[in-house]
Scaffold this active site. Structure first.
Site, PDB file in Angstrom:
ATOM      1  N   GLU A 176      54.014  29.065  33.411  1.00  0.00           N
ATOM      2  CA  GLU A 176      54.474  27.842  32.723  1.00  0.00           C
ATOM      3  C   GLU A 176      53.295  26.981  32.265  1.00  0.00           C
ATOM      4  O   GLU A 176      53.168  25.815  32.653  1.00  0.00           O
ATOM      5  CB  GLU A 176      55.399  27.038  33.636  1.00  0.00           C
ATOM      6  N   GLU A 374      62.014  34.216  34.682  1.00  0.00           N
ATOM      7  CA  GLU A 374      62.664  33.315  35.646  1.00  0.00           C
ATOM      8  C   GLU A 374      63.979  32.833  35.052  1.00  0.00           C
ATOM      9  O   GLU A 374      64.040  32.506  33.871  1.00  0.00           O
ATOM     10  CB  GLU A 374      61.817  32.069  35.952  1.00  0.00           C
TER      11      GLU A 374
HETATM   12  P1  P53 Z   1      62.094  24.297  41.475  1.00  0.00           P
HETATM   13  C1  P53 Z   1      60.321  22.403  36.194  1.00  0.00           C
HETATM   14  C2  P53 Z   1      61.125  22.818  35.132  1.00  0.00           C
HETATM   15  C3  P53 Z   1      61.333  24.171  34.910  1.00  0.00           C
HETATM   16  C4  P53 Z   1      60.724  25.102  35.740  1.00  0.00           C
HETATM   17  O1  P53 Z   1      61.829  25.081  40.116  1.00  0.00           O
HETATM   18  C5  P53 Z   1      59.922  24.697  36.779  1.00  0.00           C
HETATM   19  C6  P53 Z   1      59.718  23.342  37.027  1.00  0.00           C
HETATM   20  C7  P53 Z   1      58.849  22.887  38.157  1.00  0.00           C
HETATM   21  O2  P53 Z   1      59.629  22.330  39.167  1.00  0.00           O
HETATM   22  O3  P53 Z   1      59.241  25.543  37.567  1.00  0.00           O
HETATM   23  C8  P53 Z   1      59.544  26.919  37.645  1.00  0.00           C
HETATM   24  O4  P53 Z   1      61.504  25.128  42.564  1.00  0.00           O
HETATM   25  C9  P53 Z   1      58.386  27.521  38.410  1.00  0.00           C
HETATM   26  C10 P53 Z   1      58.739  27.964  39.798  1.00  0.00           C
HETATM   27  C11 P53 Z   1      59.808  27.065  40.356  1.00  0.00           C
HETATM   28  C12 P53 Z   1      61.058  27.255  39.523  1.00  0.00           C
HETATM   29  O5  P53 Z   1      60.819  26.975  38.163  1.00  0.00           O
HETATM   30  O6  P53 Z   1      61.417  23.006  41.307  1.00  0.00           O
HETATM   31  O7  P53 Z   1      57.757  28.553  37.704  1.00  0.00           O
HETATM   32  O8  P53 Z   1      57.552  27.985  40.566  1.00  0.00           O
HETATM   33  O9  P53 Z   1      60.080  27.281  41.705  1.00  0.00           O
HETATM   34  C13 P53 Z   1      62.224  26.410  39.974  1.00  0.00           C
HETATM   35  O10 P53 Z   1      63.582  24.191  41.608  1.00  0.00           O
END
Ligand code: P53
Length: 479
Positions: A176, A374
């Site tokens: 990201e 993801e």
């Molecule tokens: P968490 C923000 C918006 C979209 C994706 O996020 C994001 C974030 C950061 O919080 O991160 C990605 O755990 C990231 C992962 C993360 C996952 O999304 O905050 O690549 O490391 O765990 C989900 O719910």
């Protein structure tokens, strides 16, 4: 009907700091994730100055994958995945980040992990930097504000590319890379490791650090291809499409500028040059950035092979009265609720159709293969006395997104490498540090304060995804 590639990657995604634990084992150094406290949606995680005795750091143990990976991989094999996306913790390989020589114990850990995966028919897909920069690089050099970081990152990339050249095919440079706005709040939990100085211009700093990162990424792409010509090295962007709140032309332009501001990183990584609007914008802002002609040549020569992206949600933007012509995108200020779609318990707006929109947009813009690395729903789960977790909300979320993904492949003709849902085994949330924001198909018994047996249990979504994979995406029915 569904025409996924024969070699389609059905997998799961995680990141080293969010599941490994073993934060000080195998001569690992401290990373910024190791000094991040636990938070909630309302209370941001804090980055402490080193490790404080009376603080709880959820990433120190995480889900103890560092010790439990052989058993976990047995469960992954039962699930039927053929790809496992993880990251290599930079601080296991270069504990301080600026050493000349790598830490052999760290390299051995990933050798063993990748071997175990491959023996179970699971291909590792690897991110080089996933929010876990060595802390020493922050304290000594100021993180990515410093050009020296390029050299350190490239050394790290070269070391692991060489070591795992016969074990890993798909790589991504920075997770990201466009997830940078957090610097406005002074947070370190991005790849960049930036601490704002008093009166410092956060926007200028973001553009400078990001520039060094895209240069480092382009160098890594070139070096990777020299080490193994078959490597596929991708960008990785957080894909959150920004919609206009209405058909008012003011909203339409505002959304367009927001998209430009959010995705210029991918423009540079995929097309090898900065978009014109941004060159002009940086000039007009008198940022006086350190961007050399040599850097621009490096960018041209280091274009990525594919676009990896995360997809969780969409956002919507609305114009205000008397918006200036040179409107600056500021997410926290300008995003409004979209009444057409639901919102998760953590405030993310769920939008499966937005995945189709996003993939068409990315394909039109870059024409490169796409990889959904993801996707998932963070939700509170309840486990009953038989250790069952009936997570139909998660099944519905994944099903709705996979459905759109299959339409994109079958009807829109877009080349898709694979699908690796996020946190398919419960892990520590990056944003909040919580365990209770669960994404997993596999439950891990641990709570937000760090208590629990760490036992693993299969959720309903596990059995559902297993059937999806077995049918190569044909069978999306509920259990
Ligand atoms: P968490 C923000 C918006 C979209 C994706 O996020 C994001 C974030 C950061 O919080 O991160 C990605 O755990 C990231 C992962 C993360 C996952 O999304 O905050 O690549 O490391 O765990 C989900 O719910």
């Amino acid at each position: 009907m569904v025409k996924l590639r024969n070699d389609f990657l059905w997998g799961g995604a995680v990141a080293a700091h969010q599941l490994e634990g073993g934060w000080n084992e195998g001569d690992k150094g401290i990373s910024i994730a190791d000094i991040a406290t636990a938070g909630t949606n309302d209370k941001p995680r804090e980055i402490t100055d080193g490790i404080l005795k009376d603080q709880f750091y959820p990433n120190h143990e995480a889900i103890d994958f560092y010790h439990r990976y052989p058993d976990d991989i047995k469960i992954f094999a039962e699930l039927g995945i053929n790809a496992f996306r993880t990251s290599i913790a930079w601080s296991r390989i270069f504990p301080n980040g600026d050493e000349e020589r790598p830490n052999e114990k760290g390299l051995e850990f990933y050798d063993k992990l990748f071997d175990e995966l491959l023996e179970n028919g699971i291909e590792p897909v690897v991110t080089l930097s996933h929010f876990e920069i060595p802390y020493h690089l922050v304290t000594k050099y100021g993180g990515w504000r410093n050009r020296k970081l390029i050299k350190f990152f490239v050394r790290f990339a070269k070391t692991v590319f060489t070591r795992y050249k016969n074990k890993v095919r798909y790589w991504m440079t920075f997770n990201e890379i466009n997830n940078q706005p957090a610097i406005n709040k002074g947070s370190l939990l991005t790849n960049s490791g930036l601490l704002l100085k008093k009166n410092e211009n956060a926007e200028k700093l973001m553009y400078q650090a990001s520039h060094y990162e895209v240069v480092a990424s382009a160098l890594a792409v070139q070096i990777g291809h020299q080490i193994n010509n078959n490597f596929k090295i991708g960008a990785m962007i957080a894909m959150v499409p920004i919609y206009p709140a209405s058909s008012d032309p003011k909203d339409i332009f505002k959304a367009q500028r927001a998209m430009q501001a959010r995705y210029w990183f991918a423009d540079v990584q995929a097309k090898g040059q900065y978009p014109k609007w941004l060159v002009k914008y940086q000039e007009d802002s008198n940022f006086d950035l350190d961007i050399t002609l040599e850097d621009l040549d490096v960018l041209k020569a280091g274009k990525v092979d594919y676009i990896g992206f995360s997809y969780y949600m969409s956002m919507t933007i609305k114009s205000k009265e008397n918006e200036p012509a040179n409107y600056k995108y500021e997410e926290e200020r300008d995003i409004v609720n979209n009444p057409n779609i639901p919102t998760s318990e953590w405030g993310w707006q769920i939008d499966p159709k937005g995945l189709r929109y996003s993939m068409n947009w990315l394909n039109d813009k870059y024409g490169l293969p796409l990889f959904i690395v993801e996707n998932g729903l963070g939700a509170v789960d309840e486990i009953n006395h038989n250790h069952q977790i009936h997570d139909d909300y998660r099944i519905n979320y994944l099903k709705d997104h996979i459905e759109q993904m299959e339409i994109v492949v079958a009807d829109d003709g877009i080349d898709l490498i694979g699908y690796t849902p996020w946190g398919f085994i419960d892990l520590v949330s990056a944003g909040t540090g919580q365990m209770s924001k669960r994404y997993g198909l596999i439950y891990v018994d641990k709570d937000d304060s760090g208590n629990g047996t760490l036992n693993r249990y299969k959720k309903d979504s596990f059995f559902w995804y297993k059937k999806v994979i077995e049918s190569n995406g044909e069978n999306l029915g509920n259990l």
